[in-house]
Design an enzyme around this catalytic site. Structure first.
Site, PDB file in Angstrom:
ATOM      1  N   PRO A  79       0.844  -1.202   0.000  1.00 22.94           N
ATOM      2  CA  PRO A  79       0.000   0.000   0.000  1.00 22.94           C
ATOM      3  C   PRO A  79       0.873   1.243   0.000  1.00 22.94           C
ATOM      4  O   PRO A  79       1.752   1.393   0.841  1.00 22.94           O
ATOM      5  CB  PRO A  79      -0.791  -0.122   1.310  1.00 22.94           C
ATOM      6  CG  PRO A  79      -0.755  -1.573   1.634  1.00 22.94           C
ATOM      7  CD  PRO A  79       0.563  -2.077   1.135  1.00 22.94           C
ATOM      8  N   CYS A  80       0.636   2.099  -0.957  1.00 30.12           N
ATOM      9  CA  CYS A  80       1.468   3.296  -1.124  1.00 30.12           C
ATOM     10  C   CYS A  80       0.573   4.500  -1.282  1.00 30.12           C
ATOM     11  O   CYS A  80       0.672   5.207  -2.264  1.00 30.12           O
ATOM     12  CB  CYS A  80       2.335   3.152  -2.370  1.00 30.12           C
ATOM     13  SG  CYS A  80       4.015   2.740  -1.999  1.00 30.12           S
ATOM     14  N   GLN A  81      -0.301   4.714  -0.290  1.00 31.01           N
ATOM     15  CA  GLN A  81      -1.238   5.823  -0.453  1.00 31.01           C
ATOM     16  C   GLN A  81      -0.525   7.159  -0.625  1.00 31.01           C
ATOM     17  O   GLN A  81      -1.072   8.091  -1.165  1.00 31.01           O
ATOM     18  CB  GLN A  81      -2.184   5.913   0.755  1.00 31.01           C
ATOM     19  CG  GLN A  81      -3.099   4.711   0.865  1.00 31.01           C
ATOM     20  CD  GLN A  81      -2.570   3.701   1.866  1.00 31.01           C
ATOM     21  OE1 GLN A  81      -1.356   3.494   1.977  1.00 31.01           O
ATOM     22  NE2 GLN A  81      -3.468   3.058   2.579  1.00 31.01           N
TER      23      GLN A  81
END
EC number: 2.1.1.37
Length: 437
Positions: free
Chosen positions: A88-90
């Site tokens: 996850p690389c928001q």
């Protein structure tokens, strides 16, 4: 569980597994995904239902080691062919502010650590398109350098792939980084196999078959408003399916997906699942009805699907610690209502046997967070080619898991996996959720 006696099939590990979109795509390409890692116990339970023969580790990559992954699955000391996953690389999302030093992006570093500990032949890192824009390219360079200093090489001509060019009726762009050990040949990126009817993208071969449309995906599904029981539960035993498109036939299991090497699942094709109804006000229904297909309804900001086009990107919304925002669900092209979880799954290329959490909130989150299986399959097929093996279709039909796994709330799921229920912050429940105007 798939044990090591099936040595003809290459083996894979899924990090950040979610409900299992990438796991399914890699299985369809011919891999045995023997271990999957996921922090969210609701996702773990759904993954376990759909892949009961695999090992799901319900924990964070931050606290996991290669030894644990090997010992808690049937991998043992075998060589792993591929590790894949989308940290996850928001911080890089095009929706967010793309803060370069966003602490959530530290998960990428743990992804790299686990790849280096597991020492697979190949790896695939999937992420948002925003990672390729502006100064964030520096972050990709950091990732590539880290791998290159540790015995791996990475395709520097990295690509953003659109699911719509791989048979998925949805405009969904994702970055894929492909790498391998120094002693091996780098895999290629998959060539497009379909073209959206309304695409004007340069370089797409006009002779490619058209991408299935929204209506190709939905037209044979029973109309949920004909089933009063779908107000209380998400399934009907003997539903009235219509005549499917070729795409619908494949997802219903009536004909096979091209070059599909996945395990067949035991399920009843007359059963309609993941189809809980939404209560819309009369006023909302009038607004939905008067919105032209392909346009956005101005008050709810919901997009009405164009039956002859493809779906806009299905999004997951955010967890409670980011505001518990439920992403807007598209409006059905012909019935004045939002689409169901099953309809979203069709637009994402999930077969009908694949089931999601029984609530709409978790079900849509599981789809919106996942890589469409057919896109993952296209990438995985290139890894199979690089390994230089001929994939085989297993003869065994696998049972699905216990349906109770799909009904857990967060505390029940956490208890089932023996973890702290606060690992995912509880969402603040509101009296009206964002997708029921």
């Amino acid at each position: 569980m798939i044990h090591s006696n099936n040595k003809e099939r290459p083996i894979a590990v899924d990090l950040f597994a979610g409900a299992g979109g990438m796991s399914l795509g890699f299985e369809q390409a011919g891999f045995d995904v023997l271990a999957s890692l996921e922090i969210d116990p609701i996702h773990c339970a759904t993954h376990e239902f759909n892949f009961p023969f695999s090992s799901i580790l319900c924990k964070s990559v931050v606290d996991t080691t290669a030894i644990e992954i090997r010992s808690k699955s049937s991998i043992g000391d075998r060589e792993i062919d591929v590790v894949f996953g989308g940290p996850p690389c928001q911080g890089f999302s095009l929706i967010g502010k793309r803060v370069f030093d966003d602490p959530r992006n530290s998960l990428v570093h743990h992804y790299i650590r686990l790849v280096l500990e597991l020492q697979p032949k190949y790896f695939v890192l999937e992420n948002v398109k925003g990672m390729t824009l502006g100064k964030h390219k520096e972050f990709i360079s950091i990732i590539i350098n880290k791998f290159e200093k540790n015995g791996y090489k990475v395709r520097k001509d990295y690509k953003v792939l659109n699911a719509a060019e791989y048979g998925v009726p949805q405009n969904r762009e994702r970055l894929f980084l492909l790498g391998c050990r120094q002693d091996l040949e780098l895999p290629n990126y998959p060539q497009a196999i379909t073209r959206p009817a309304k695409s004007n993208k340069a370089g797409l071969n006009n002779e490619l078959p058209l991408t299935p449309t929204v209506w190709d995906a939905l037209k044979d599904l029973p109309e949920i408003e004909n089933y009063i029981e779908l107000s209380e539960k998400d399934w009907v035993k003997e539903a009235d399916f219509g005549k499917p498109s070729n795409y619908g036939r494949q997802l219903r299991g009536l004909s096979s997906i091209d070059k599909d090497y996945s395990y067949e699942r035991k399920y009843d094709p007359r059963m309609l699942t993941s189809s809980l109804r939404t209560k819309h006000s009369l006023e909302s229904r009038h607004r939905f009805e008067s919105t032209p297909c392909g346009k956005t309804e101005p008050i709810s900001r919901f997009h009405k699907l164009d039956p002859e086009g493809i779906c806009n990107t299905l999004r997951a919304g955010t967890a409670s610690n980011r505001g518990a925002f439920t992403s807007a669900r598209p409006i059905h092209p012909f019935t004045p209502r939002c689409i169901t979880v099953r309809e979203a799954a069709r637009l994402h290329s999930y077969p009908d046997w694949f089931r999601f959490h029984t609530t709409k909130w978790h079900g849509f989150r599981q789809i919106g967070n996942s890589v469409p299986p057919l896109l993952a399959k296209a990438v995985a097929s290139e890894i199979i080619k690089a390994i230089d093996i001929k994939p085989i279709k297993p003869g065994v039909i696998q049972e699905l898991g216990n349906e109770n796994l799909l009904m857990f709330d967060m505390s029940q799921a956490a208890r089932y996996y023996g973890i702290n229920p606060q690992v995912i912050e509880p969402r603040a429940r509101k009296s009206r959720c964002a997708n029921t105007p």
